[in-house]
Design an enzyme around this catalytic site. Structure first.
Site, PDB file in Angstrom:
ATOM      1  N   ASP A   1      -2.402  -8.212   7.385  1.00 38.81           N
ATOM      2  CA  ASP A   1      -2.758  -9.518   6.301  1.00 38.81           C
ATOM      3  C   ASP A   1      -2.450 -10.749   6.968  1.00 38.81           C
ATOM      4  OD1 ASP A   1      -1.923  -7.293   5.004  1.00 38.81           O
ATOM      5  OD2 ASP A   1      -1.909  -8.415   2.944  1.00 38.81           O
TER       6      ASP A   1
ATOM      7  N   ASN B   1      -3.093 -13.936   2.538  1.00 39.89           N
ATOM      8  CA  ASN B   1      -2.314 -14.810   2.859  1.00 39.89           C
ATOM      9  C   ASN B   1      -2.490 -15.649   4.007  1.00 39.89           C
ATOM     10  OD1 ASN B   1      -0.498 -11.664   2.500  1.00 39.89           O
ATOM     11  ND2 ASN B   1      -0.164 -13.048   1.335  1.00 39.89           N
TER      12      ASN B   1
ATOM     13  N   HIS C   1      -2.789 -11.561  -4.195  1.00 43.27           N
ATOM     14  CA  HIS C   1      -3.206 -13.110  -3.879  1.00 43.27           C
ATOM     15  C   HIS C   1      -4.895 -13.600  -4.140  1.00 43.27           C
ATOM     16  CE1 HIS C   1       0.700 -14.311  -4.015  1.00 43.27           C
ATOM     17  NE2 HIS C   1       1.348 -13.407  -2.747  1.00 43.27           N
TER      18      HIS C   1
ATOM     19  N   HIS D   1      -4.490  -1.838  -0.939  1.00 42.61           N
ATOM     20  CA  HIS D   1      -3.375  -2.919  -1.073  1.00 42.61           C
ATOM     21  C   HIS D   1      -1.758  -2.422  -1.604  1.00 42.61           C
ATOM     22  CE1 HIS D   1      -2.398  -7.467   0.208  1.00 42.61           C
ATOM     23  NE2 HIS D   1      -2.324  -6.851  -1.504  1.00 42.61           N
TER      24      HIS D   1
ATOM     25  N   HIS E   1       3.504  -5.705   4.658  1.00 40.14           N
ATOM     26  CA  HIS E   1       3.776  -6.612   5.545  1.00 40.14           C
ATOM     27  C   HIS E   1       4.159  -6.408   6.822  1.00 40.14           C
ATOM     28  CE1 HIS E   1       2.314 -11.255   3.726  1.00 40.14           C
ATOM     29  NE2 HIS E   1       1.697  -9.352   3.649  1.00 40.14           N
TER      30      HIS E   1
END
Length: 274
Positions: A8, A40, A68, A153, A180
């Site tokens: 990400d 992101n 997101h 994800h 992350h």
């Protein structure tokens, strides 16, 4: 065939590091195909069309996303004309964009990339296992395409591992994104599928998951938001995973983590040093 997957992108720090260094990585290491998770990239929340184009121009062949994906409202419109931007395949029918697509690598290989989103501790979407199973059955490795990559994800490592074993022998790489934090479990499964629970992020690791530390710490202490999350903008680490693919089978021959710059210990695929 040589493939690179980058975790990400988080904020300006992460995206600028990738945009700056990816062209040299592609050139110096003869990368045939590059996938970047970009969900992101725009201030930590979603990705704009301009940022998407900059990442593609730097050498990415496809950009995946996750929970997101719709944070930048324009994405609902521009994703229809950007076939190299993927959203999770298990969104309900009628969602804009596409969750999988076939792309042509630099060496001419046909690469199927799929983006799925987990349901454990995440927004409840349709079943990712059913969606991926249908895709793998209708687009089989070695017959219709030369390589298959699944960006899973998800929050739970158990769900990511289950997807990897579910697709073992039918996909080239199953790699986790979203948390992350790069994991140390990169491996080739018994059926020949490469796997890593999380590729990590491309961003500033002097942070809380890429965000400035004060607001997340305050929320843990007080349980009350006091402001917005904002990306940390110190020196970024580029984090991801590299896979050497057997051209005859489409399965993995080698997998290794990649970490460049920033605060994390460096890691470089041994095959790239040959």
């Amino acid at each position: 065939m040589r493939l690179l997957f980058l975790g990400d992108l988080v904020g300006r720090s992460g995206r600028e590091a990738v945009i700056d260094q990816l062209p040299a990585l592609v050139e110096d290491h003869a990368l045939d195909f590059v996938i970047v998770n970009g969900e992101n990239a725009a201030g930590g929340f979603g990705i704009t069309e301009e940022i998407l184009q900059n990442v593609l121009d730097a050498g990415a062949d496809v950009v995946t996303t996750g929970n997101h994906v719709w944070d930048q409202r324009d994405t609902l419109v521009y994703i229809e004309r950007q076939d190299r931007l993927l959203r999770p395949i298990n969104f309900p029918p009628g969602a804009p964009g596409r969750g999988a697509n076939i792309f042509t690598a630099r060496n001419g290989a046909r690469v199927l990339v799929a983006n799925a989103m987990g349901r454990v501790f995440m927004d409840s979407l349709d079943d990712p296992f059913t969606a991926i199973d249908t895709l793998l059955e209708t687009t089989p490795l070695g017959r219709v395409v030369d390589a298959i990559v699944i960006d899973m994800h998800a929050e739970a490592t158990s769900e990511k591992q289950a997807m990897a074993h579910f697709a073992d022998g039918r996909a080239t790489l199953v790699v986790g994104t979203h948390t992350h934090v790069p994991t140390a479990d990169h491996q080739i499964l018994p059926g020949g599928t490469a796997y890593m629970s999380d590729a990590g992020m491309c961003g500033d690791y002097d942070s809380v998951l890429g965000m400035e530390k004060d607001e997340p710490i305050s929320r843990f202490l007080r349980k009350i938001p006091s402001g917005r999350f904002s990306p940390a903008n110190g020196e970024a680490s580029i984090s991801g995973v590299a896979v050497e693919i057997d051209d005859a089978t489409g399965l993995a021959r080698e997998i290794a983590p990649l970490r460049i710059g920033g605060r994390l210990s460096p890691a470089f695929p041994p095959a790239w040093r040959r």
